[in-house]
Design a protein around this motif. Sequence first.
Motif, mmCIF file in Angstrom:
data_model
loop_
_atom_site.group_PDB
_atom_site.id
_atom_site.type_symbol
_atom_site.label_atom_id
_atom_site.label_comp_id
_atom_site.label_asym_id
_atom_site.label_seq_id
_atom_site.Cartn_x
_atom_site.Cartn_y
_atom_site.Cartn_z
ATOM 1 N N ARG A 108 0.831 -1.200 0.000
ATOM 2 C CA ARG A 108 0.000 0.000 0.000
ATOM 3 C C ARG A 108 0.868 1.253 0.000
ATOM 4 O O ARG A 108 1.875 1.322 0.711
ATOM 5 C CB ARG A 108 -0.933 0.000 1.212
ATOM 6 N N GLN A 109 0.476 2.214 -0.801
ATOM 7 C CA GLN A 109 1.232 3.455 -0.885
ATOM 8 C C GLN A 109 1.215 4.180 0.457
ATOM 9 O O GLN A 109 0.222 4.192 1.173
ATOM 10 C CB GLN A 109 0.647 4.364 -1.965
ATOM 11 N N MET A 110 2.349 4.777 0.798
ATOM 12 C CA MET A 110 2.490 5.479 2.061
ATOM 13 C C MET A 110 1.503 6.635 2.167
ATOM 14 O O MET A 110 1.053 7.198 1.175
ATOM 15 C CB MET A 110 3.919 6.023 2.199
ATOM 16 N N SER A 111 1.159 6.988 3.410
ATOM 17 C CA SER A 111 0.292 8.129 3.652
ATOM 18 C C SER A 111 1.078 9.415 3.469
ATOM 19 O O SER A 111 2.294 9.444 3.676
ATOM 20 C CB SER A 111 -0.279 8.067 5.074
ATOM 21 N N PRO A 112 0.422 10.495 3.081
ATOM 22 C CA PRO A 112 1.130 11.766 2.906
ATOM 23 C C PRO A 112 1.837 12.199 4.180
ATOM 24 O O PRO A 112 1.317 12.029 5.280
ATOM 25 C CB PRO A 112 0.019 12.742 2.536
ATOM 26 N N ARG A 171 3.623 12.618 -0.900
ATOM 27 C CA ARG A 171 2.518 11.660 -0.932
ATOM 28 C C ARG A 171 2.983 10.261 -1.318
ATOM 29 O O ARG A 171 2.170 9.331 -1.391
ATOM 30 C CB ARG A 171 1.438 12.132 -1.901
ATOM 31 N N GLY A 172 4.275 10.105 -1.608
ATOM 32 C CA GLY A 172 4.795 8.804 -2.003
ATOM 33 C C GLY A 172 4.649 8.504 -3.470
ATOM 34 O O GLY A 172 4.793 7.350 -3.887
ATOM 35 N N ASN A 173 4.355 9.509 -4.283
ATOM 36 C CA ASN A 173 4.305 9.322 -5.730
ATOM 37 C C ASN A 173 5.713 9.358 -6.310
ATOM 38 O O ASN A 173 6.516 10.219 -5.943
ATOM 39 C CB ASN A 173 3.452 10.411 -6.384
ATOM 40 N N ILE A 174 5.994 8.433 -7.233
ATOM 41 C CA ILE A 174 7.316 8.316 -7.842
ATOM 42 C C ILE A 174 7.207 8.552 -9.338
ATOM 43 O O ILE A 174 6.317 8.007 -10.001
ATOM 44 C CB ILE A 174 7.929 6.921 -7.593
ATOM 45 N N GLN A 216 8.436 5.560 -15.773
ATOM 46 C CA GLN A 216 7.446 4.905 -14.927
ATOM 47 C C GLN A 216 6.894 5.888 -13.908
ATOM 48 O O GLN A 216 7.629 6.708 -13.346
ATOM 49 C CB GLN A 216 8.047 3.710 -14.177
ATOM 50 N N SER A 217 5.596 5.786 -13.652
ATOM 51 C CA SER A 217 4.948 6.471 -12.543
ATOM 52 C C SER A 217 4.441 5.392 -11.597
ATOM 53 O O SER A 217 3.740 4.466 -12.017
ATOM 54 C CB SER A 217 3.792 7.340 -13.026
ATOM 55 N N SER A 218 4.809 5.484 -10.315
ATOM 56 C CA SER A 218 4.466 4.435 -9.368
ATOM 57 C C SER A 218 4.279 5.042 -7.987
ATOM 58 O O SER A 218 4.139 6.270 -7.849
ATOM 59 C CB SER A 218 5.566 3.357 -9.365
ATOM 60 N N GLY A 219 4.260 4.177 -6.963
ATOM 61 C CA GLY A 219 4.067 4.632 -5.598
ATOM 62 C C GLY A 219 5.043 3.962 -4.654
ATOM 63 O O GLY A 219 5.519 2.851 -4.899
#
Length: 256
Positions: free
Chosen positions: A107-111, A149-152, A166-169
Amino acid sequence: LAGTPLDSFVQGTYFGLFSDTNGVAVDSSGYFTARTTKSGAFSGKLWLAGQTYSFASRLDNSTGLGSATINKGPLTLQLWLVAPLGDQMVGRIRGPGGWWADLLANRQMSPVKSGGGGGSYAGRYTLLIPPATDGPAGYGFGSLKVNARGNIRFVGTLADGSKVTQSSGLSSQGYWPAFASLYGGQGNLISWQQFATSPAQNLSGQCLWLKPAGVGTRYYPVGFTNDVEASGSLYQRQRGAALLPLNNGQGLLSFG
């Protein structure tokens, strides 16, 4: 899969990878993303061999299990939301010919709020992919940006000139499922990269670069399988300072 009853579902976005445990292959490995709701509904996409497949279904509250038949393709997906925190999804994918691939997604990290400090990996990084014995002798390289927000967002170039984006989390534990489909869906770059706060190395992980024989490109027609350790560093530019703190820099060209 053995399920676990859940009192309530965790709403979030998951990013992960899947591959056949008998050996990573282009036609049975890929990238996964899904979004869950508090009611247990989920939807997402799979990237496999140059194709994108969508899915949507619902998890069972009594078991935490869910399943879906991928739209427009002969794939079956089984998912399990790991209780009690719901920070991971595991599952299996069955494809044409009877192969099975195991799936893991975080799960993507919380902001991270301003001034929150610990646990934040936000920043700009560089990434280096070294050569292996049977492939290109040069290095792959790239840069990535991680926001609060953990967006990559990753942009790179492999040693044979292939472009990778790539766009990921990023998960709260610092894991990034790096993936790129190459050569028109006939090759892969797949890797679990982990972020750290070490001053010497901020990013590292095993990286597998697959190019099967017969792929119609000019270089390396017999293909290769590069299994190397990629590494990266946090890049912090200081206004007015040199990009590289070198008094006497040297350049080396080899393998001419």
